[in-house]
Design a protein around this motif. Structure first.
Motif, PDB file in Angstrom:
ATOM      1  N   ASP A   1       0.865  -1.183   0.000  1.00  0.00           N
ATOM      2  CA  ASP A   1       0.000   0.000   0.000  1.00  0.00           C
ATOM      3  C   ASP A   1       0.900   1.231   0.000  1.00  0.00           C
ATOM      4  N   VAL A   2       0.652   2.147  -0.930  1.00  0.00           N
ATOM      5  CA  VAL A   2       1.427   3.381  -1.016  1.00  0.00           C
ATOM      6  C   VAL A   2       0.644   4.483  -0.297  1.00  0.00           C
ATOM      7  N   PRO A   3       1.067   4.879   0.906  1.00  0.00           N
ATOM      8  CA  PRO A   3       0.332   5.916   1.642  1.00  0.00           C
ATOM      9  C   PRO A   3       0.316   7.236   0.873  1.00  0.00           C
ATOM     10  N   GLY A   4      -0.849   7.881   0.844  1.00  0.00           N
ATOM     11  CA  GLY A   4      -0.959   9.165   0.165  1.00  0.00           C
ATOM     12  C   GLY A   4      -0.506   9.109  -1.276  1.00  0.00           C
ATOM     13  N   ALA A   5      -0.911   8.057  -1.972  1.00  0.00           N
ATOM     14  CA  ALA A   5      -0.407   7.802  -3.322  1.00  0.00           C
ATOM     15  C   ALA A   5      -0.583   8.984  -4.269  1.00  0.00           C
ATOM     16  N   TYR A   6      -1.790   9.510  -4.343  1.00  0.00           N
ATOM     17  CA  TYR A   6      -2.054  10.604  -5.280  1.00  0.00           C
ATOM     18  C   TYR A   6      -1.129  11.792  -5.045  1.00  0.00           C
ATOM     19  N   LEU A   7      -0.741  11.990  -3.796  1.00  0.00           N
ATOM     20  CA  LEU A   7       0.029  13.173  -3.426  1.00  0.00           C
ATOM     21  C   LEU A   7       1.447  13.157  -3.977  1.00  0.00           C
ATOM     22  N   ASN A   8       1.855  12.054  -4.580  1.00  0.00           N
ATOM     23  CA  ASN A   8       3.174  11.977  -5.205  1.00  0.00           C
ATOM     24  C   ASN A   8       3.190  12.604  -6.588  1.00  0.00           C
ATOM     25  N   SER A   9       2.009  12.932  -7.108  1.00  0.00           N
ATOM     26  CA  SER A   9       1.898  13.499  -8.453  1.00  0.00           C
ATOM     27  C   SER A   9       1.726  15.015  -8.371  1.00  0.00           C
ATOM     28  N   THR A  10       2.323  15.701  -9.312  1.00  0.00           N
ATOM     29  CA  THR A  10       2.250  17.160  -9.375  1.00  0.00           C
ATOM     30  C   THR A  10       1.120  17.594 -10.310  1.00  0.00           C
ATOM     31  N   LEU A  11       0.318  18.543  -9.849  1.00  0.00           N
ATOM     32  CA  LEU A  11      -0.757  19.049 -10.688  1.00  0.00           C
ATOM     33  C   LEU A  11      -0.191  19.814 -11.882  1.00  0.00           C
ATOM     34  N   GLU A  12      -0.871  19.685 -12.993  1.00  0.00           N
ATOM     35  CA  GLU A  12      -0.435  20.370 -14.214  1.00  0.00           C
ATOM     36  C   GLU A  12      -1.178  21.678 -14.431  1.00  0.00           C
ATOM     37  N   LYS A  13      -2.314  21.846 -13.796  1.00  0.00           N
ATOM     38  CA  LYS A  13      -3.122  23.059 -13.940  1.00  0.00           C
ATOM     39  C   LYS A  13      -3.273  23.744 -12.589  1.00  0.00           C
ATOM     40  N   THR A  14      -3.610  25.018 -12.630  1.00  0.00           N
ATOM     41  CA  THR A  14      -3.765  25.798 -11.395  1.00  0.00           C
ATOM     42  C   THR A  14      -5.126  25.503 -10.763  1.00  0.00           C
ATOM     43  N   VAL A  15      -5.093  25.107  -9.499  1.00  0.00           N
ATOM     44  CA  VAL A  15      -6.326  24.810  -8.759  1.00  0.00           C
ATOM     45  C   VAL A  15      -6.235  25.464  -7.386  1.00  0.00           C
ATOM     46  N   TYR A  16      -7.234  26.290  -7.063  1.00  0.00           N
ATOM     47  CA  TYR A  16      -7.305  26.918  -5.745  1.00  0.00           C
ATOM     48  C   TYR A  16      -8.418  26.242  -4.945  1.00  0.00           C
ATOM     49  N   MET A  17      -8.168  26.066  -3.651  1.00  0.00           N
ATOM     50  CA  MET A  17      -9.117  25.364  -2.790  1.00  0.00           C
ATOM     51  C   MET A  17      -9.268  26.120  -1.479  1.00  0.00           C
ATOM     52  N   ARG A  18     -10.471  26.059  -0.924  1.00  0.00           N
ATOM     53  CA  ARG A  18     -10.731  26.716   0.360  1.00  0.00           C
ATOM     54  C   ARG A  18     -10.784  25.682   1.477  1.00  0.00           C
ATOM     55  N   LEU A  19      -9.952  25.877   2.499  1.00  0.00           N
ATOM     56  CA  LEU A  19      -9.997  25.022   3.682  1.00  0.00           C
ATOM     57  C   LEU A  19     -11.101  25.527   4.598  1.00  0.00           C
ATOM     58  N   ARG A  20     -11.945  24.633   5.047  1.00  0.00           N
ATOM     59  CA  ARG A  20     -13.030  25.012   5.961  1.00  0.00           C
ATOM     60  C   ARG A  20     -12.448  25.552   7.271  1.00  0.00           C
ATOM     61  N   LYS A  21     -13.281  26.255   7.997  1.00  0.00           N
ATOM     62  CA  LYS A  21     -12.837  26.948   9.208  1.00  0.00           C
ATOM     63  C   LYS A  21     -12.099  26.024  10.174  1.00  0.00           C
ATOM     64  N   GLU A  22     -12.694  24.868  10.476  1.00  0.00           N
ATOM     65  CA  GLU A  22     -12.074  23.975  11.465  1.00  0.00           C
ATOM     66  C   GLU A  22     -10.766  23.380  10.952  1.00  0.00           C
ATOM     67  N   LEU A  23     -10.691  23.134   9.643  1.00  0.00           N
ATOM     68  CA  LEU A  23      -9.461  22.592   9.065  1.00  0.00           C
ATOM     69  C   LEU A  23      -8.370  23.652   9.023  1.00  0.00           C
TER      70      LEU A  23
END
Length: 358
Positions: free
Chosen positions: A154-176
Motif C-alpha cells: 500500500d502506497v500511503p498518500g499515493a495521489y500526493l506523489n503526483s504534481t498538478l499540471e493546472k492551477t487549482v485553488y481550494m478553500r480550507l473550511r474553518k475547522e481545518l
C-alpha cells in the motif's frame, strides 16, 4: 456466531476501545460498526472529538510533509480565479481488514472536484484505468499454481506523489484551517475573516478530477523505467520479463499493489524501488493477504482460497439466517405472490444485500 464461533461484535468492541470511547453496552457499539465515510462533524459525533481530531491532525501533517498546497492571500487571485475556488472536505472512515479486524480511524482531506471547470480539461485528462477483478483473480490463481512469492503493498498518500499540471485553488473550511495553523503557525496570516483559508494545490489531492490519471501515469513511469511493461489486455497489470520468463507481476488498484514474483530477490528489488520513490510503504508478506476487501489464503500448495469475512459478517449481522441451502431459490420461486408491494426502504434493503452477495 460465524467463522468458528467468533463473536461478530468483537471487532466493534475493539474499535470503541481503541478510539477511547466509553461504551460498555455491546448493543450501543453496533452503531459504530463499519460506519460509512462521513464528514468531520459527523465523525466527531460517532467517534468522539479526540479521535476525530487526531485522525485529522495526521492527515494535515501528511499534507505539510508532502508539500501538497501553499496558502495564498485571496487578494493575489484574479476575479476569475476567485470564482473557481473549489471547496474542501475532511472525511473520516473506520478502516477494517478483509478479515473484519479494526485497523485505524482514517482521515482524508478531499478536494471538491465537482466544482472544477471541466471545460479546461479534455476527456483523456480526467480518465484513468482501474485493474479488472478478473485480472486480480487470474494473477492470484497463477501465483498459487506456480507457487510464486506473493506480497501486497500500500502506497500511503499515493495521489500526493503526483504534481498538478493546472492551477487549482481550494478553500480550507474553518475547522481545518484552524487545525492547519496549529501545525504550521506561520500560515495564520492567510486566515480570512470567516476563519477559512485559500490554498493553491501543488499535488494531486484526492477529489481533483485529474488526480487518478496523474497518479497512474506517475507509478507507470516508475515501473517502466525499471524494466516493467504493461499488459496489453489490462494497463494496470505490469510484468517484468527476463530471458523470456515473467519474473514479477504487479497489479495496481489505485494505491494497492498485488505482487507475485518467482523469488524473494525480485520482490525485494521491486519494494526497494518503490520505497526509494514513495518513502515508507505498508507491506504484507506471507501466505495470507487482505486485498481490496478480499482475504487471499495461499497456505495450501498450488491453491488459493478467496473469502470476504468482513462482508459476510455484515450480511449475517444485518440479515440473520439459520441453516444452509444449496441454492437461494425455493420451490415457490416462480409462484406469483399476492403480497403488498415492497416499501421504498424494503426495496433499498433488497438491492443492498443482493449487491453485497454478488
Amino acid at each position: 456466531l460465524a467463522n468458528n464461533s467468533t463473536p461478530l461484535i468483537s471487532p466493534f468492541e475493539k474499535l470503541v476501545t481503541q478510539l477511547g470511547l466509553d461504551y460498555t453496552d455491546c448493543d450501543a457499539t453496533k452503531k459504530y460498526a463499519s460506519c460509512p465515510t462521513m464528514a468531520y462533524h459527523e465523525g466527531v459525533k460517532h467517534f468522539g472529538e479526540k479521535a476525530a481530531r487526531e485522525a485529522t491532525r495526521l492527515e494535515l501533517t501528511q499534507m505539510l510533509n508532502k508539500d501538497v498546497f501553499t496558502a495564498k492571500h485571496i487578494s493575489e487571485l484574479t476575479a476569475e480565479e476567485r470564482k473557481e475556488i473549489i471547496p474542501s472536505m475532511l472525511n473520516l472512515k473506520d478502516k477494517y481488514s478483509a478479515s473484519d479486524v479494526f485497523e485505524k480511524l482514517k482521515g482524508r482531506l478531499c478536494a471538491g472536484g465537482h466544482r472544477q471547470n471541466r471545460e479546461k480539461y479534455t476527456p483523456e485528462e480526467t480518465a484513468a484505468p482501474t485493474a479488472a477483478l478478473t485480472s486480480i483473480l487470474m494473477v492470484a490463481a497463477l501465483a498459487a499454481h506456480k507457487n510464486l512469492d506473493v506480497c501486497t503493498v500500500d502506497v500511503p498518500g499515493a495521489y500526493l506523489n503526483s504534481t498538478l499540471e493546472k492551477t487549482v485553488y481550494m478553500r480550507l473550511r474553518k475547522e481545518l484551517a484552524a487545525m492547519y495553523v496549529s501545525i504550521q503557525p506561520d500560515t495564520a496570516k492567510y486566515l480570512l475573516k470567516d476563519g477559512t483559508m485559500v490554498v493553491q494545490l501543488k499535488r494531486a489531492l484526492y477529489g481533483c478530477i485529474e488526480s487518478a490519471r496523474l497518479w497512474y501515469e506517475h507509478i507507470s513511469k516508475v515501473l517502466t523505467s525499471h524494466g516493467y511493461t504493461s499488459c496489453p489486455h489490462d494497463p494496470c497489470v505490469f510484468r517484468k520479463i527476463q530471458n523470456g520468463e515473467v519474473v514479477v507481476t504487479v497489479v495496481i488498484y489505485v494505491d494497492d499493489l498485488l505482487v507475485a514474483s518467482v523469488d524473494v530477490s525480485h520482490r525485494e528489488e521491486l519494494v526497494k524501488t518503490l520505497r526509494k520513490e514513495y518513502g515508507n510503504l505498508t507491506e504484507r508478506y506471507g501466505y495470507k493477504h487482505d486485498y481490496l476487501g478480499m482475504a487471499f489464503d495461499f497456505s495450501e500448495n498450488q491453491c488459493v482460497k478467496v473469502s470476504m469475512p468482513k462482508t459476510t459478517n455484515e450480511i449475517l449481522r444485518d440479515h440473520p439466517v439459520e441453516g444452509t441451502s444449496d441454492t437461494p431459490a425455493g420451490n415457490d420461486l416462480y409462484t406469483v405472490g399476492l403480497s403488498e408491494p415492497a416499501s421504498e426502504s424494503e426495496q433499498k434493503e433488497l438491492y443492498s444485500v443482493a449487491y453485497k452477495l454478488l
